[in-house]
Design an enzyme around this catalytic site. Sequence first.
Site, PDB file in Angstrom:
ATOM      1  N   HIS A 167      -3.728 -11.643   4.121  1.00 47.14           N
ATOM      2  CA  HIS A 167      -3.726 -10.220   4.485  1.00 47.14           C
ATOM      3  C   HIS A 167      -4.000 -10.120   5.977  1.00 47.14           C
ATOM      4  CE1 HIS A 167      -4.781  -5.965   4.729  1.00 47.14           C
ATOM      5  NE2 HIS A 167      -5.800  -6.364   5.483  1.00 47.14           N
ATOM      6  N   TYR A 183      -9.421  -2.145  -0.453  1.00 46.56           N
ATOM      7  CA  TYR A 183      -8.032  -1.695  -0.612  1.00 46.56           C
ATOM      8  C   TYR A 183      -7.942  -0.234  -1.061  1.00 46.56           C
ATOM      9  CZ  TYR A 183      -5.826  -6.332  -0.057  1.00 46.56           C
ATOM     10  OH  TYR A 183      -5.335  -7.520   0.434  1.00 46.56           O
ATOM     11  N   GLU A 204     -11.704  -2.612   8.870  1.00 48.46           N
ATOM     12  CA  GLU A 204     -11.681  -3.807   8.023  1.00 48.46           C
ATOM     13  C   GLU A 204     -12.634  -4.885   8.547  1.00 48.46           C
ATOM     14  OE1 GLU A 204      -7.108  -3.193   6.356  1.00 48.46           O
ATOM     15  OE2 GLU A 204      -7.602  -5.019   7.464  1.00 48.46           O
ATOM     16  N   LYS A 229      -6.105 -15.466   0.976  1.00 45.63           N
ATOM     17  CA  LYS A 229      -6.277 -14.932  -0.377  1.00 45.63           C
ATOM     18  C   LYS A 229      -6.491 -16.029  -1.429  1.00 45.63           C
ATOM     19  CE  LYS A 229      -3.560 -10.728   0.491  1.00 45.63           C
ATOM     20  NZ  LYS A 229      -2.520  -9.823  -0.068  1.00 45.63           N
ATOM     21  N   THR A 234       5.625  -8.982   3.727  1.00 49.55           N
ATOM     22  CA  THR A 234       4.742  -8.918   2.544  1.00 49.55           C
ATOM     23  C   THR A 234       5.331  -9.667   1.363  1.00 49.55           C
ATOM     24  OG1 THR A 234       3.967  -6.741   3.279  1.00 49.55           O
ATOM     25  CG2 THR A 234       3.558  -7.324   0.976  1.00 49.55           C
ATOM     26  N   ARG A 281       3.885 -16.729   4.852  1.00 48.34           N
ATOM     27  CA  ARG A 281       4.322 -16.284   3.518  1.00 48.34           C
ATOM     28  C   ARG A 281       5.593 -17.003   3.080  1.00 48.34           C
ATOM     29  NH1 ARG A 281       2.489 -10.211   4.954  1.00 48.34           N
ATOM     30  NH2 ARG A 281       0.487 -10.142   3.862  1.00 48.34           N
ATOM     31  N   ARG A 298       0.790 -10.431  12.324  1.00 53.78           N
ATOM     32  CA  ARG A 298       1.784  -9.984  11.341  1.00 53.78           C
ATOM     33  C   ARG A 298       3.072 -10.808  11.447  1.00 53.78           C
ATOM     34  NH1 ARG A 298       0.140  -5.690   8.686  1.00 53.78           N
ATOM     35  NH2 ARG A 298       2.166  -4.815   8.191  1.00 53.78           N
ATOM     36  N   PHE A 314       0.028  -1.097  -8.641  1.00 56.39           N
ATOM     37  CA  PHE A 314      -0.473  -2.474  -8.655  1.00 56.39           C
ATOM     38  C   PHE A 314      -1.948  -2.587  -8.233  1.00 56.39           C
ATOM     39  CE2 PHE A 314       1.806  -1.748  -4.603  1.00 56.39           C
ATOM     40  CZ  PHE A 314       0.794  -2.003  -3.681  1.00 56.39           C
ATOM     41  N   ASN A 373       0.323 -13.325  -2.113  1.00 52.33           N
ATOM     42  CA  ASN A 373       1.071 -13.640  -0.895  1.00 52.33           C
ATOM     43  C   ASN A 373       0.234 -14.293   0.201  1.00 52.33           C
ATOM     44  OD1 ASN A 373      -0.316 -11.365  -0.197  1.00 52.33           O
ATOM     45  ND2 ASN A 373       1.433 -10.215   0.568  1.00 52.33           N
TER      46      ASN A 373
HETATM   47  P1  CMP Z   1      -1.763  -6.848   1.758  1.00 45.36           P
HETATM   48  O1  CMP Z   1      -1.270  -6.957   3.154  1.00 45.36           O
HETATM   49  O2  CMP Z   1      -3.016  -7.557   1.439  1.00 45.36           O
HETATM   50  O3  CMP Z   1      -1.967  -5.289   1.433  1.00 45.36           O
HETATM   51  C1  CMP Z   1      -1.818  -4.756   0.131  1.00 45.36           C
HETATM   52  C2  CMP Z   1      -1.355  -5.757  -0.844  1.00 45.36           C
HETATM   53  O4  CMP Z   1      -0.823  -5.247  -2.037  1.00 45.36           O
HETATM   54  C3  CMP Z   1      -0.199  -6.545  -0.257  1.00 45.36           C
HETATM   55  O5  CMP Z   1      -0.651  -7.370   0.776  1.00 45.36           O
HETATM   56  C4  CMP Z   1       0.344  -7.244  -1.483  1.00 45.36           C
HETATM   57  O6  CMP Z   1      -0.289  -8.478  -1.749  1.00 45.36           O
HETATM   58  C5  CMP Z   1      -0.007  -6.265  -2.581  1.00 45.36           C
HETATM   59  N1  CMP Z   1       1.234  -5.694  -3.085  1.00 45.36           N
HETATM   60  C6  CMP Z   1       2.150  -5.005  -2.400  1.00 45.36           C
HETATM   61  N2  CMP Z   1       3.169  -4.669  -3.205  1.00 45.36           N
HETATM   62  C7  CMP Z   1       2.879  -5.169  -4.421  1.00 45.36           C
HETATM   63  C8  CMP Z   1       3.545  -5.160  -5.670  1.00 45.36           C
HETATM   64  N3  CMP Z   1       4.718  -4.558  -5.834  1.00 45.36           N
HETATM   65  N4  CMP Z   1       2.947  -5.777  -6.709  1.00 45.36           N
HETATM   66  C9  CMP Z   1       1.745  -6.379  -6.549  1.00 45.36           C
HETATM   67  N5  CMP Z   1       1.071  -6.426  -5.381  1.00 45.36           N
HETATM   68  C10 CMP Z   1       1.638  -5.824  -4.334  1.00 45.36           C
END
Ligand code: CMP
Length: 139
Positions: free
Chosen positions: A116, A50, A127, A10, A92, A103, A86, A58, A113
Amino acid sequence: AVERTLSIIKPDATRRNLTGRINAKFEEAGLRIIAQKRIQMTPAQAGTFYAVHKERPFYGELCDFMASAPVVVQVLEGESAIAKNREVMGATNPADAAAGTIRAEFAESVGENSVHGSDAPETAAVEIAYFFSGLELVG
Ligand code: CMP
């Protein structure tokens, strides 16, 4: 079974020049990078990727962040690649991520983070197809 999963390095990670260190974690875990490219998405392109999160509070922030700098999209292949990826990524929220995971080491927040990874075989197929043609997957 041997699986393929879609991984994204990312914007927070590409900005800090962490692509190589993150790829090393994947490779050390036995995952093979069989396709990889650096792109910059528009917010709309990130939004389509997404789409499953579009009702989340968010969502707008997530799309803007994913379009804020280049990302590296990649296909990882290996035995149980989806679960293995994972595991290497960690939770996450970096505050919950196990020591040694990507992470835990690199992520800045739950939103920024660093990586993905697809969560299931069905989503991995969708995807991967969003970013790559079959000819680009060189296993
Ligand atoms: P990802 O695995 O890319 O899938 C969805 C993304 O949403 C997740 O990783 C986070 O980066 C993001 N995400 C999840 N929860 C939150 C949150 N509370 N605020 C902002 N971003 C979020």
